[in-house]
Design a protein around this motif. Structure first.
Motif, PDB file in Angstrom:
ATOM      1  N   ASN A  59       0.856  -1.193   0.000  1.00  0.00           N
ATOM      2  CA  ASN A  59       0.000   0.000   0.000  1.00  0.00           C
ATOM      3  C   ASN A  59       0.891   1.242   0.000  1.00  0.00           C
ATOM      4  N   THR A  92       2.864   5.179   1.845  1.00  0.00           N
ATOM      5  CA  THR A  92       1.765   5.645   2.703  1.00  0.00           C
ATOM      6  C   THR A  92       1.464   4.639   3.820  1.00  0.00           C
ATOM      7  N   HIS A 102       4.886  14.242   4.166  1.00  0.00           N
ATOM      8  CA  HIS A 102       3.833  13.798   3.252  1.00  0.00           C
ATOM      9  C   HIS A 102       2.504  13.726   4.016  1.00  0.00           C
ATOM     10  N   ASP A 108      11.304   9.148   6.324  1.00  0.00           N
ATOM     11  CA  ASP A 108      10.565   8.912   5.087  1.00  0.00           C
ATOM     12  C   ASP A 108      11.575   9.068   3.943  1.00  0.00           C
ATOM     13  N   HIS A 111      11.775   8.655  -1.557  1.00  0.00           N
ATOM     14  CA  HIS A 111      12.445   9.012  -2.810  1.00  0.00           C
ATOM     15  C   HIS A 111      13.927   8.652  -2.803  1.00  0.00           C
ATOM     16  N   LYS A 159       9.078   4.468  -6.413  1.00  0.00           N
ATOM     17  CA  LYS A 159       9.540   5.831  -6.687  1.00  0.00           C
ATOM     18  C   LYS A 159      11.054   5.886  -6.865  1.00  0.00           C
ATOM     19  N   TYR A 214      -1.632  17.749  -5.048  1.00  0.00           N
ATOM     20  CA  TYR A 214      -0.988  16.446  -5.270  1.00  0.00           C
ATOM     21  C   TYR A 214      -0.709  16.232  -6.752  1.00  0.00           C
TER      22      TYR A 214
HETATM   23  C1  LIG Z   1       7.933  12.067   0.500  1.00  0.00           C
HETATM   24  C2  LIG Z   1       6.817  11.094   0.228  1.00  0.00           C
HETATM   25  N1  LIG Z   1       6.523  10.184   1.159  1.00  0.00           N
HETATM   26  C3  LIG Z   1       5.539   9.279   0.983  1.00  0.00           C
HETATM   27  C4  LIG Z   1       4.781   9.262  -0.163  1.00  0.00           C
HETATM   28  C5  LIG Z   1       3.700   8.234  -0.340  1.00  0.00           C
HETATM   29  O1  LIG Z   1       4.098   7.268  -1.236  1.00  0.00           O
HETATM   30  P1  LIG Z   1       3.071   6.259  -1.942  1.00  0.00           P
HETATM   31  O2  LIG Z   1       2.395   7.055  -3.016  1.00  0.00           O
HETATM   32  O3  LIG Z   1       3.925   5.190  -2.460  1.00  0.00           O
HETATM   33  O4  LIG Z   1       2.121   5.804  -0.923  1.00  0.00           O
HETATM   34  C6  LIG Z   1       5.053  10.210  -1.163  1.00  0.00           C
HETATM   35  C7  LIG Z   1       4.236  10.239  -2.385  1.00  0.00           C
HETATM   36  O5  LIG Z   1       4.282  11.103  -3.206  1.00  0.00           O
HETATM   37  C8  LIG Z   1       6.097  11.156  -0.965  1.00  0.00           C
HETATM   38  O6  LIG Z   1       6.399  12.079  -1.899  1.00  0.00           O
END
Ligand SMILES: Cc1ncc(COP(=O)(O)O)c(C=O)c1O
Length: 465
Positions: A80, A83, A107, A191, A194, A224, A425
């Motif tokens: 998932n 997130t 995020h 986090d 990226h 990503k 977004y």
């Molecule tokens: C810095 C960062 N963390 C977490 C996420 C969430 O990632 P995912 O879309 O794989 O759930 C994003 C998504 O753009 C993000 O840019």
């Protein structure tokens, strides 16, 4: 056109995520799996496969092997996205009623986890780069300021979240930040959605990874910043500050009971590939290719901004009076699809595919774009959010989010408390979070953001009644 047909339609040059570039850079194993009889791989949690949080089975064994390869004590695959894993990680570290320190560029999923777990986000402001409208990741002095401000405001935090690198590929010396937080007894979740590739063993080519820096929990998005299918991610735990049982309980609470076997296999083969010699060579080639493209473009006068990840190219469109959203529309019309259009920039994600002739292709579109928008001068500097250095929402996030609420025009929201996130977004970084109160300056700033972001911004706001 229906959805199925849309999936295979031609999209020109794809410089968007997922980073496998429409299959070009998928690991060999996954490519050949997908060529086998359609759907044969779509399996439930059979005994030999097990589940990501079981005691036995191929999935648990695979997670252990992957954790060992990255140097972590524990590892879990996620289906998932980053997130789901960020949310589970945060809820494992922080109890209801406790607070967590985080920078303003977290995020949205992290803020949503706060609402879910009745956790108070303590947000510290970041340096604002007014020429482009981005924030810079914090250095050690800014983090120290935030820690000092906690004691001035008599706030205790149970954990901290850091974001490194940013969507744009800006990175900071994460090891100093982790050490500083640890010296204050604060466990850290990074986090690194990226920056999974920072941990693939090319230390001198890329910034230090959060794993190497000793962070307690690290989330990687494998779609990503590696070659996984969309939704794939990994969570790593190291050291003794966070209890792996708490993480597993939290994961089991938030994740599906039917994880896709295909996505789990994609996590495994992506990580396995990157930790092989051939995988590292592939990454090195991608970095070389990206650096060549960037320097070719810079030499021809294209305004590319500096960052720390060669795989992200940031075109500074506002420097020639064009918004990133305008540039994006033009590039798409002419067969190049970027990842992240913003008011001041357009960011391309090169990912791990091959990009023959890309420099020339971008330059041709850029010249065409300049012709369409002749005689423009650079856009005015972007304005920083009018916020104190350290803030906590006026009302608890979860309380505000669950409260009786109504939608009103943004210009009428002075004196109200937000029941919602305001969050363009991508990039998914909230400009306002539930529970924050709105004064005149904040409303004016949000209205200005609305005019900059265009359609992705609602003119109404949901506020607590
Ligand atoms: C810095 C960062 N963390 C977490 C996420 C969430 O990632 P995912 O879309 O794989 O759930 C994003 C998504 O753009 C993000 O840019």
């Amino acid at each position: 056109m229906d959805l199925v047909a849309l999936l295979t339609s031609d999209r020109g040059r794809n410089l968007f995520l997922p980073a496998h570039g429409r299959g070009n850079a998928l690991p060999k194993e996954i490519r050949s799996l997908l060529r086998k009889r359609a759907g044969i791989w779509d399996l439930p949690e059979l005994p030999d496969l097990g589940s990501p949080f079981g005691r036995e089975g191929a999935i648990v064994t695979s997670q252990k092997i992957s954790a060992l390869a990255v140097g972590a004590d524990w590892g879990w695959y996620g289906v998932n996205g980053a997130t789901g894993l960020l949310q589970a990680a945060l809820l494992a570290m922080v109890r209801p009623g406790e607070a967590v320190l985080m920078p303003r560029n977290v995020h949205r999923s992290v803020v949503q986890a706060c609402a879910l777990g009745d956790i108070t986000p303590v947000l510290f402001d970041l340096e604002f780069l007014a020429d482009r409208g981005h924030v810079a990741p914090p250095g050690v002095f800014r983090l120290q300021e935030a820690i000092d401000a906690l004691s001035v405001n008599s706030l205790n935090v149970a954990a901290a979240v850091l974001v490194n690198p940013t969507y744009h590929g800006y990175s900071t010396d994460i090891s100093k930040l982790v050490s500083l937080l640890h010296s204050h007894g604060i466990p850290v979740l990074v986090d690194e959605a990226h920056g999974a590739h920072f941990s693939f063993g090319l230390e001198n080519e890329l910034p230090c990874s959060a794993l190497e820096a000793g962070a307690d929990l690290i989330v990687h998005s494998l779609h990503k910043s590696a070659t996984g299918l969309v939704q794939t991610a990994a969570l790593w735990l190291q050291g003794a500050r966070v209890d792996p049982v708490a993480v597993e309980r939290s994961l089991a609470w938030l994740q599906t009971t039917s994880p896709s076997a295909l996505l789990l296999a994609s996590c495994e083969s992506t990580l396995r590939e990157w930790h092989s010699t051939a995988g590292r060579r592939k990454l090195l080639d991608c970095l070389d290719q990206a650096r060549e493209i960037a320097s070719w473009l810079k030499n021809r006068g294209l305004p590319l901004l500096d960052n720390q990840d060669p795989l992200r190219l940031i075109l500074h469109t506002s420097s020639v009076g064009i918004t990133g959203l305008e540039a994006d529309a033009f590039f798409i019309e002419h067969g190049i699809v970027a990842e992240l259009p913003e008011p001041g920039t357009l960011t391309f994600c090169l990912g791990f595919g091959s990009h023959k002739g890309l420099g020339r292709a971008i330059r041709r579109r850029w010249d065409g774009l300049l012709l369409v928008h002749q005689d423009r001068s650079s856009l005015p500097a972007f304005s920083a959010p009018p916020l104190p250095f350290l803030t906590t929402p006026m009302m608890e996030c979860g309380t505000a989010w669950r409260s009786n609420s109504e939608v009103i025009p943004l210009e009428d929201a002075v004196g109200k408390v937000s029941a919602e996130l305001i969050c363009p977004y991508p990039p998914g970084i909230p400009l306002l979070i539930p529970g924050e109160s709105l004064d005149q300056r904040r409303v004016e700033w949000l209205l200005e953001q609305g005019s900059l972001w265009g359609q992705s911004f609602s003119t109404g706001i949901r506020v607590v009644k």
